[in-house]
Design a protein around this motif. Structure first.
Motif, mmCIF file in Angstrom:
data_model
loop_
_atom_site.group_PDB
_atom_site.id
_atom_site.type_symbol
_atom_site.label_atom_id
_atom_site.label_comp_id
_atom_site.label_asym_id
_atom_site.label_seq_id
_atom_site.Cartn_x
_atom_site.Cartn_y
_atom_site.Cartn_z
ATOM 1 N N ASP A 191 -17.260 68.875 -63.146
ATOM 2 C CA ASP A 191 -18.349 67.936 -63.380
ATOM 3 C C ASP A 191 -19.217 67.860 -62.132
ATOM 4 N N ARG A 192 -20.442 68.234 -62.267
ATOM 5 C CA ARG A 192 -21.359 68.216 -61.124
ATOM 6 C C ARG A 192 -22.725 67.750 -61.596
ATOM 7 N N PHE A 193 -23.102 66.555 -61.193
ATOM 8 C CA PHE A 193 -24.445 66.041 -61.449
ATOM 9 C C PHE A 193 -24.910 66.211 -62.893
ATOM 10 N N GLY A 194 -24.277 65.503 -63.786
ATOM 11 C CA GLY A 194 -24.775 65.438 -65.141
ATOM 12 C C GLY A 194 -24.060 66.285 -66.161
ATOM 13 N N THR A 195 -22.947 66.885 -65.832
ATOM 14 C CA THR A 195 -22.222 67.696 -66.802
ATOM 15 C C THR A 195 -21.629 66.821 -67.903
ATOM 16 N N LEU A 196 -20.919 65.788 -67.523
ATOM 17 C CA LEU A 196 -20.263 64.916 -68.498
ATOM 18 C C LEU A 196 -20.994 63.599 -68.705
ATOM 19 N N VAL A 197 -21.612 63.099 -67.685
ATOM 20 C CA VAL A 197 -22.379 61.849 -67.780
ATOM 21 C C VAL A 197 -23.794 62.121 -67.292
ATOM 22 N N PRO A 198 -24.752 61.320 -67.753
ATOM 23 C CA PRO A 198 -26.136 61.543 -67.310
ATOM 24 C C PRO A 198 -26.289 61.398 -65.795
ATOM 25 N N VAL A 199 -27.219 62.141 -65.256
ATOM 26 C CA VAL A 199 -27.554 62.044 -63.842
ATOM 27 C C VAL A 199 -28.212 60.684 -63.614
ATOM 28 N N PHE A 200 -27.905 60.060 -62.481
ATOM 29 C CA PHE A 200 -28.576 58.808 -62.124
ATOM 30 C C PHE A 200 -30.070 59.078 -62.026
ATOM 31 N N ASP A 201 -30.886 58.263 -62.710
ATOM 32 C CA ASP A 201 -32.323 58.448 -62.529
ATOM 33 C C ASP A 201 -32.724 57.843 -61.185
ATOM 34 N N ARG A 202 -33.664 58.464 -60.556
ATOM 35 C CA ARG A 202 -34.058 58.138 -59.184
ATOM 36 C C ARG A 202 -34.462 56.669 -59.020
ATOM 37 N N THR A 203 -35.219 56.136 -59.956
ATOM 38 C CA THR A 203 -35.704 54.769 -59.841
ATOM 39 C C THR A 203 -34.558 53.768 -59.846
ATOM 40 N N SER A 204 -33.665 53.882 -60.827
ATOM 41 C CA SER A 204 -32.566 52.916 -60.886
ATOM 42 C C SER A 204 -31.563 53.145 -59.752
ATOM 43 N N TYR A 205 -31.368 54.392 -59.355
ATOM 44 C CA TYR A 205 -30.461 54.695 -58.252
ATOM 45 C C TYR A 205 -30.939 54.035 -56.963
ATOM 46 N N PHE A 206 -32.234 54.183 -56.658
ATOM 47 C CA PHE A 206 -32.765 53.568 -55.444
ATOM 48 C C PHE A 206 -32.756 52.049 -55.548
ATOM 49 N N ALA A 207 -32.987 51.513 -56.739
ATOM 50 C CA ALA A 207 -32.934 50.051 -56.909
ATOM 51 C C ALA A 207 -31.530 49.533 -56.606
ATOM 52 N N VAL A 208 -30.509 50.250 -57.053
ATOM 53 C CA VAL A 208 -29.129 49.855 -56.779
ATOM 54 C C VAL A 208 -28.850 49.932 -55.278
ATOM 55 N N LEU A 209 -29.285 51.000 -54.640
ATOM 56 C CA LEU A 209 -29.087 51.106 -53.193
ATOM 57 C C LEU A 209 -29.818 49.984 -52.453
ATOM 58 N N ASP A 210 -31.019 49.646 -52.901
ATOM 59 C CA ASP A 210 -31.752 48.533 -52.279
ATOM 60 C C ASP A 210 -31.011 47.216 -52.466
ATOM 61 N N ASN A 211 -30.447 47.002 -53.643
ATOM 62 C CA ASN A 211 -29.667 45.782 -53.890
ATOM 63 C C ASN A 211 -28.419 45.743 -53.009
ATOM 64 N N CYS A 212 -27.797 46.889 -52.807
ATOM 65 C CA CYS A 212 -26.641 46.958 -51.898
ATOM 66 C C CYS A 212 -27.072 46.625 -50.471
ATOM 67 N N ALA A 213 -28.197 47.187 -50.036
ATOM 68 C CA ALA A 213 -28.716 46.910 -48.691
ATOM 69 C C ALA A 213 -28.991 45.421 -48.528
ATOM 70 N N ASP A 214 -29.605 44.822 -49.539
ATOM 71 C CA ASP A 214 -29.901 43.390 -49.477
ATOM 72 C C ASP A 214 -28.615 42.571 -49.374
ATOM 73 N N ALA A 215 -27.595 42.949 -50.138
ATOM 74 C CA ALA A 215 -26.317 42.231 -50.089
ATOM 75 C C ALA A 215 -25.691 42.328 -48.702
ATOM 76 N N LEU A 216 -25.883 43.467 -48.047
ATOM 77 C CA LEU A 216 -25.319 43.684 -46.711
ATOM 78 C C LEU A 216 -26.212 43.121 -45.604
ATOM 79 N N GLY A 217 -27.455 42.815 -45.935
ATOM 80 C CA GLY A 217 -28.387 42.315 -44.930
ATOM 81 C C GLY A 217 -28.885 43.388 -43.987
ATOM 82 N N VAL A 218 -29.007 44.624 -44.494
ATOM 83 C CA VAL A 218 -29.495 45.735 -43.681
ATOM 84 C C VAL A 218 -30.817 46.242 -44.254
#
Length: 132
Positions: free
Chosen positions: A5-32
């Motif tokens: 399984d490599r980037f989308g074989t079994l599950v869809p690839v993370f779309d860039r917009t939602s992936y970055f939104a999740v990373l931004d939310n993680c950054a906000d939670a960490l205060g970085v």
């Protein structure tokens, strides 16, 4: 049979917009700072998927330290929960063709082994997945 399984074989690839939104939310939670967190998290991908850290929480704490922040266990837990929820969402919704193909192999008696470059939040979720 081994399925890698490599980037989308079994599950869809993370779309860039939602992936970055999740990373931004993680950054906000960490205060970085968001962009610094994004860059560091993404740069850590190979180490994360090969076991450099025992779990996602250790990776998040390490990133925060490298960015000059000491963060609370609660903040790390919040950031990990955000990332884990996103991973769960994708893992629980595999490609329909993937499930059909795995079922066909199983019905034909073909042993299947799945190898993935997943990050550490995935294995604890695996038993909940339709892929299990």
């Amino acid at each position: 049979m081994c399925i890698r399984d490599r980037f989308g074989t079994l599950v869809p690839v993370f779309d860039r917009t939602s992936y970055f939104a999740v990373l931004d939310n993680c950054a906000d939670a960490l205060g970085v700072e968001r962009e610094c967190f994004r860059n560091t998290f993404r740069a850590d991908a190979a180490m994360r998927t090969t076991g450099q850290w025992a779990n996602l929480e250790e990776n998040l704490a390490d990133i925060a330290r490298r960015l000059g922040h000491e963060v609370s266990a609660e903040a790390i837990g919040e950031a990990a929960a955000i990332r884990t929820a996103y991973t769960r969402q994708h893992l629980m919704n595999p490609h329909p063709d993937a499930l059909a193909a795995l079922a066909s192999l199983r019905e034909a008696g073909v042993p299947v082994q799945v190898i993935s470059d997943c990050s550490p939040e995935t294995p604890p979720l695996w038993s909940e997945s339709p892929l299990a």
